[in-house]
Write an enzyme that holds these catalytic residues in place. Structure first.
Site, PDB file in Angstrom:
ATOM      1  N   HIS A 103       0.800  -1.232   0.000  1.00 23.23           N
ATOM      2  CA  HIS A 103       0.000   0.000   0.000  1.00 23.23           C
ATOM      3  C   HIS A 103       0.836   1.287   0.000  1.00 23.23           C
ATOM      4  CE1 HIS A 103      -4.366   1.322   1.189  1.00 23.23           C
ATOM      5  NE2 HIS A 103      -3.941   1.911   0.090  1.00 23.23           N
ATOM      6  N   ASP A 126      -9.938  -0.149   3.826  1.00 22.07           N
ATOM      7  CA  ASP A 126      -8.800  -0.767   4.525  1.00 22.07           C
ATOM      8  C   ASP A 126      -9.189  -1.227   5.930  1.00 22.07           C
ATOM      9  OD1 ASP A 126      -6.114  -1.321   5.352  1.00 22.07           O
ATOM     10  OD2 ASP A 126      -5.355   0.429   4.279  1.00 22.07           O
ATOM     11  N   HIS A 128      -6.907  -1.078   8.092  1.00 22.32           N
ATOM     12  CA  HIS A 128      -6.004  -0.180   8.828  1.00 22.32           C
ATOM     13  C   HIS A 128      -6.287   1.253   8.391  1.00 22.32           C
ATOM     14  CE1 HIS A 128      -4.091  -4.131   8.037  1.00 22.32           C
ATOM     15  NE2 HIS A 128      -3.848  -4.074   9.340  1.00 22.32           N
ATOM     16  N   ASP A 130      -3.444   3.525   8.018  1.00 19.87           N
ATOM     17  CA  ASP A 130      -2.213   3.917   7.308  1.00 19.87           C
ATOM     18  C   ASP A 130      -1.847   5.393   7.487  1.00 19.87           C
ATOM     19  OD1 ASP A 130      -2.125   1.259   6.567  1.00 19.87           O
ATOM     20  OD2 ASP A 130      -2.817   1.582   4.516  1.00 19.87           O
ATOM     21  N   HIS A 143       4.099   0.998   4.238  1.00 19.52           N
ATOM     22  CA  HIS A 143       2.697   0.811   3.808  1.00 19.52           C
ATOM     23  C   HIS A 143       1.704   1.230   4.899  1.00 19.52           C
ATOM     24  CE1 HIS A 143       1.757  -3.624   5.291  1.00 19.52           C
ATOM     25  NE2 HIS A 143       2.437  -2.945   6.179  1.00 19.52           N
ATOM     26  N   ASP A 230      -7.348  -1.480  -0.299  1.00 20.37           N
ATOM     27  CA  ASP A 230      -6.451  -2.466   0.301  1.00 20.37           C
ATOM     28  C   ASP A 230      -7.294  -3.723   0.506  1.00 20.37           C
ATOM     29  OD1 ASP A 230      -5.011  -3.998   2.178  1.00 20.37           O
ATOM     30  OD2 ASP A 230      -4.169  -2.213   3.160  1.00 20.37           O
ATOM     31  N   ASP A 232      -7.033  -6.113   2.340  1.00 21.00           N
ATOM     32  CA  ASP A 232      -7.233  -6.549   3.728  1.00 21.00           C
ATOM     33  C   ASP A 232      -8.414  -5.846   4.392  1.00 21.00           C
ATOM     34  OD1 ASP A 232      -6.325  -4.124   5.018  1.00 21.00           O
ATOM     35  OD2 ASP A 232      -4.264  -4.852   5.053  1.00 21.00           O
ATOM     36  N   GLU A 275      -2.059  -4.803  -2.013  1.00 22.88           N
ATOM     37  CA  GLU A 275      -1.807  -5.776  -0.936  1.00 22.88           C
ATOM     38  C   GLU A 275      -2.218  -7.201  -1.255  1.00 22.88           C
ATOM     39  OE1 GLU A 275      -0.117  -5.366   2.017  1.00 22.88           O
ATOM     40  OE2 GLU A 275       0.234  -3.205   1.858  1.00 22.88           O
TER      41      GLU A 275
HETATM   42  N1  LIG Z   1      -1.380  -1.193   4.151  1.00 23.81           N
HETATM   43  C1  LIG Z   1      -1.335  -1.993   5.209  1.00 23.81           C
HETATM   44  N2  LIG Z   1      -1.651  -3.242   5.108  1.00 23.81           N
HETATM   45  N3  LIG Z   1      -0.942  -1.453   6.359  1.00 23.81           N
HETATM   46  C2  LIG Z   1      -0.802  -2.188   7.591  1.00 23.81           C
HETATM   47  C3  LIG Z   1      -0.246  -1.321   8.660  1.00 23.81           C
HETATM   48  C4  LIG Z   1      -0.132  -2.034   9.968  1.00 23.81           C
HETATM   49  C5  LIG Z   1       0.397  -1.183  11.124  1.00 23.81           C
HETATM   50  N4  LIG Z   1      -0.509  -0.136  11.447  1.00 23.81           N
HETATM   51  C6  LIG Z   1       1.768  -0.614  10.776  1.00 23.81           C
HETATM   52  O1  LIG Z   1       1.978   0.551  10.782  1.00 23.81           O
HETATM   53  O2  LIG Z   1       2.671  -1.364  10.504  1.00 23.81           O
HETATM   54 MN   LIG Z   2      -3.491  -0.257   3.755  1.00 25.03          MN
HETATM   55 MN   LIG Z   3      -4.504  -2.706   5.441  1.00 29.99          MN
END
Ligand SMILES: NC(=[NH2+])NCCC[C@H](N)C(=O)O
Ligand SMILES: [Mn+2]
Ligand SMILES: [Mn+2]
Length: 303
Positions: A103, A126, A128, A130, A143, A230, A232, A275
């Site tokens: 990402h 997402d 998350h 990010d 990411h 994303d 996920d 992702e």
């Molecule tokens: N694009 C993603 N899948 N991001 C996941 C981030 C997970 C976590 N918040 C980190 O900073 O590592």
């Molecule tokens: Mn993401």
């Molecule tokens: Mn994510």
């Protein structure tokens, strides 16, 4: 602008994995292409130009010693190239469809779109949010920082890509599907006033209402909307091939409804699907799901 119903799409792969911990996400673009994304879009009446992949140097060591932000230099270089390609394609009247890759590539995509669209809305789909920065990150994985960078916060080497003045505004962004938010990110989201539709909101109000509100926010006073999806964000049962899965995500149907409503609104100027990690996938399910979502966002209907 090049809303989605303009029928010329440029497809761009970005086989970048340097922004994530789990190797294999660099194979995302080939898995998505191999799931016949081009034929699917052509069947809908689009003209597709596949520009191939942005060049990415091989990842030599998983953890570059002493680096707080892992692989900063390569991520900066790849995103600078991506930014240029996106800007060129939009300049030609093409709709950029970006296939990731981790990402962190959202940095290059959004910075590229911003060369043409000054007021850009963003839908960030997402698990998350990010919005980590150098100060708040636990993982050092870029990411987890790309939305913050697009908003103008984070490492100078990233924020300066495509011009430091090119950034999105927090009032034009929505995050949908969040269920894993770090401590520092909570503070950031609150301070900047970013609207987050968490899984709680989707459970409580349903995807229809969430998308109606989200579309209102991202289209209000903007000249176009970017979709950063994303995989996920979806439930790991439906999209198992991702590096940072979080249970309790958006269902297959909820995700399609969101894409269908986006198409109906006809506001998109660019989109990216990121992702997808074939090494962690089950029989390519996640890449296939990505292609199905791409179908819906470009106008596929059940009937
Ligand atoms: N694009 C993603 N899948 N991001 C996941 C981030 C997970 C976590 N918040 C980190 O900073 O590592
Ligand atoms: Mn993401
Ligand atoms: Mn994510």
């Amino acid at each position: 602008m090049n809303a989605v119903k303009n029928n010329k799409i440029s497809m761009i792969g970005v086989p970048l994995q340097h922004g994530a911990d789990r190797i294999g996400v660099d194979m995302g673009p080939s898995a998505i292409r191999g799931s016949n994304v081009q034929h699917r879009l052509e069947a809908l009446g689009y003209q597709i130009q596949d520009l191939g992949d942005i060049h990415v140097n091989k990842m030599i060591e998983a953890y570059a010693a002493g680096e707080k932000l892992k692989h900063l230099k390569e991520i900066r270089n790849v995103n600078s190239r991506l930014c240029q390609v996106i800007a060129d394609e939009i300049g030609k009247g093409q709709f950029p469809l970006v296939l990731g890759g981790d990402h962190s590539i959202a940095i290059g995509t959004i910075k590229g779109v911003l060369q043409h669209v000054n007021k850009l809305g963003v839908i960030w789909f997402d698990a998350h949010t990010d919005v980590n920065t150098e100060e708040t990150t636990f993982s050092g994985n870029i990411h987890g920082m790309s939305l913050a960078v697009a908003l103008g916060y984070g490492h100078q080497e990233l924020v300066s890509i495509g011009g430091i003045d090119k950034k999105i505004r927090s009032e034009n962004v929505v995050i949908i599907g969040a269920r894993s938010i770090d401590q520092g990110e909570r503070k950031f989201l609150k301070e900047k006033g970013i609207r987050v539709f968490t899984m709680h909101d989707i459970d409580r109000n349903g995807m229809k209402q969430v998308m109606e509100e989200a579309l209102e926010i991202v289209t209000n006073g903007t000249d176009g909307v970017h979709l950063s999806l994303d995989l996920d964000g979806m439930d790991p049962d439906d999209a198992p091939g991702v590096g940072t899965p979080v249970s309790g995500g958006m269902s297959y149907r909820e995700s399609h409804l969101a894409m269908e409503m986006l198409y109906e609104r006809d506001c998109l100027v660019s989109a990216e699907f990121v992702e997808v990690n074939p090494m962690l996938d089950q029989h390519n399910k996640t890449a296939r799901t990505a292609v199905e979502l791409i179908g819906s966002v470009f106008g596929e209907r059940i009937l």
